[in-house]
Design a protein around this motif. Structure first.
Motif: not given
Ligand code: UTP
Length: 455
Positions: A95, A145-147, A150, A174, A199, A212
């Protein structure tokens, strides 16, 4: 008026003109921001140095006594049995923003191998495939991941047909984000309709695994141990039976690999012990006189550095669900472009903002029976962080090539030193076991050798 209230009033006012900003404001975790401001701006850190710390003890790379030899053998077999029984999962933190590298796209999509130009994600995927084949088991892979990256990451995997791992065995999610503030704690706007968000550090991975649904998925699959590694280290061994075996036999909540530092001031976190717990002191925080201390044999005392390779017990991660166990925030002073009161975009030349991040190694002092196993740097660690020089794509590729030469040296193939060698990671788990090199398919072109067991 306290800073949170002041921020809320100002941002709410602006949000009336922008649905996007209004959505961000609604999603913002104000109590989390309050903790971060308290820890990093008002009481200005000091997570501080622990009292009465000493160099952490660690298991050496090679056993140093007959007794240890027996333990390592037993642990290796135990680790293999855990992998074979489907109790282990792979977990990549991907991320980060990779600002030093400046690559346009998720770092995992960066081609890193010298001949086939395989990406970091492909290297890991093929290693997991090789492990699945060797141990005849499915090894699920969780990718944080990060927003911001992703969608691009998922598209990359789709385009590559999930590298043959099966979509159902991969899980992408994310991590959380935190807003950046100025040095007084005022939120910054990246544009007229967006907060400056980034992040929340690799420590965000523990909460993100829970939120998640990945922990629930692991529980359902019977996963007990999570192998944590960073996306930018192409040399990482994803599941090391000795490491996993020792970790489980010692009933450790969180175990780590260590590297012997190249010198007292190498920029790696330092493993230290406090009582029966372990923690990491960042290189910038270890006092010079401590860094220079030596053992009676002349080696520096604080020589165990961290390459950020861990195994965590699933039920340890689950303890972070209630919010009672929490990682502290670290203050990172960065240059962040922002919209000023006049509505103009300012691009600062000096750090003007604070970003708030948590680090996964801060979970270590909370872990029971922590264990550290030394690693051989040349075999396990060569991260891609910078554009050039140390820890760059070039140095990492060269280290992959050198490692391939070492692996093949045992087969008396008389390969010229100048040759470039690449080994398919699907072969890694068995390459050191096989009797004859003929088991591998050799693809000789020019001064390049690509070895794979698979077409
Ligand atoms: P780094 O600390 O090297 O940060 O991350 P970075 O963002 O990748 O690179 P720079 O500092 O901007 O150049 C170490 C690992 O932690 C992950 C990264 O993806 C990398 O695998 N990471 C970092 C996250 O997953 N989330 C974060 O918020 C930060």
């Amino acid at each position: 008026m306290d800073i949170i209230e002041k921020n809320q009033q100002r941002i709410n006012q602006l949000a009336t003109q922008s649905p996007h900003l209004a959505k961000q404001v609604q999603e913002l975790d104000w109590s989390e921001l309050e903790s971060a401001l308290e820890e990093c701006i008002f009481t200005q850190d000091e997570i501080g140095l622990p009292k009465d710390y000493r160099p952490a003890t660690y298991f050496p790379l090679l056993p140093e006594s007959a007794e240890q030899n027996d333990l390592y053998k037993k642990a290796y077999q135990h680790g293999e049995s855990l992998i074979r029984a489907g109790k282990t999962a792979a977990f990549t933190v991907a991320g980060g923003q990779g600002t030093r590298l400046g690559y346009d796209g998720p770092k995992g999509t960066l081609p890193v191998t010298p001949i086939k130009k395989k990406t970091l994600f492909q290297l890991f995927a093929e290693q997991i495939l090789g492990l699945s084949e060797k141990y005849e088991v499915t090894i699920p892979w969780y990718i944080m991941c990060s927003p911001l990256n992703l969608n691009a990451t998922v598209s990359h995997f789709k385009k590559n047909n999930f590298y043959g791992l099966g979509e159902e065995n991969l899980r992408f999610f994310a991590q959380g984000v935190m807003p950046a503030t100025d040095f007084e704690g005022n939120l910054l706007l990246a544009s007229k309709d967006s907060l400056a968000l980034s992040p929340n550090g690799h420590g965000g991975s523990l909460k993100a695994l829970i939120d998640s649904g990945s922990m629930a998925d692991m529980a359902e699959r019977g996963i007990e141990h999570v192998s944590y590694f960073q996306v930018d280290n192409p040399l990482v061994t994803i599941l090391n039976p000795l490491f996993i075996g020792l970790h489980d036999l010692q009933n450790s909540d969180m175990s780590s690999r260590s590297l012997t530092k190249t010198g007292p001031f190498e920029k790696l976190g330092n493993f230290v012990s406090i009582g029966d717990r372990v923690t990491i002191i960042e290189y910038s925080d270890l006092p010079e006189e401590k860094a220079l201390e030596k053992d009676s044999d002349g080696r520096i005392k604080y020589r165990a550095g961290s390459p950020a390779i861990h195994v965590l017990r699933r039920d340890f991660i689950e303890q972070f669900a209630s919010g009672e166990m929490k990682l502290p925030y670290h203050r990172a002073e960065k240059k962040v472009s922002f919209i000023n009161d006049k509505g103009d975009l300012v691009e600062p030349e000096e750090p003007n903002a604070v970003k708030f991040e948590t680090f996964v190694f801060d979970a270590l002092p909370m872990a029971k029976n922590p264990l550290i196993l030394e690693a051989d740097r040349r075999e396990e660690f060569s991260p891609v962080k910078n554009k050039t020089g140390v820890d760059s794509l070039e140095s990492s590729m060269e280290d992959l090539n050198k490692r391939a030469h070492r692996w093949l040296a045992q087969y008396n193939l008389s390969i010229p030193e100048s040759s470039t060698i690449e080994i398919c990671p699907r072969s890694y788990p068995s390459i050191l076991d096989i009797e004859k090199i003929d088991h591998l398919e050799r693809d000789l072109t020019k001064d390049q050798i690509y070895l794979t067991k698979h077409a």
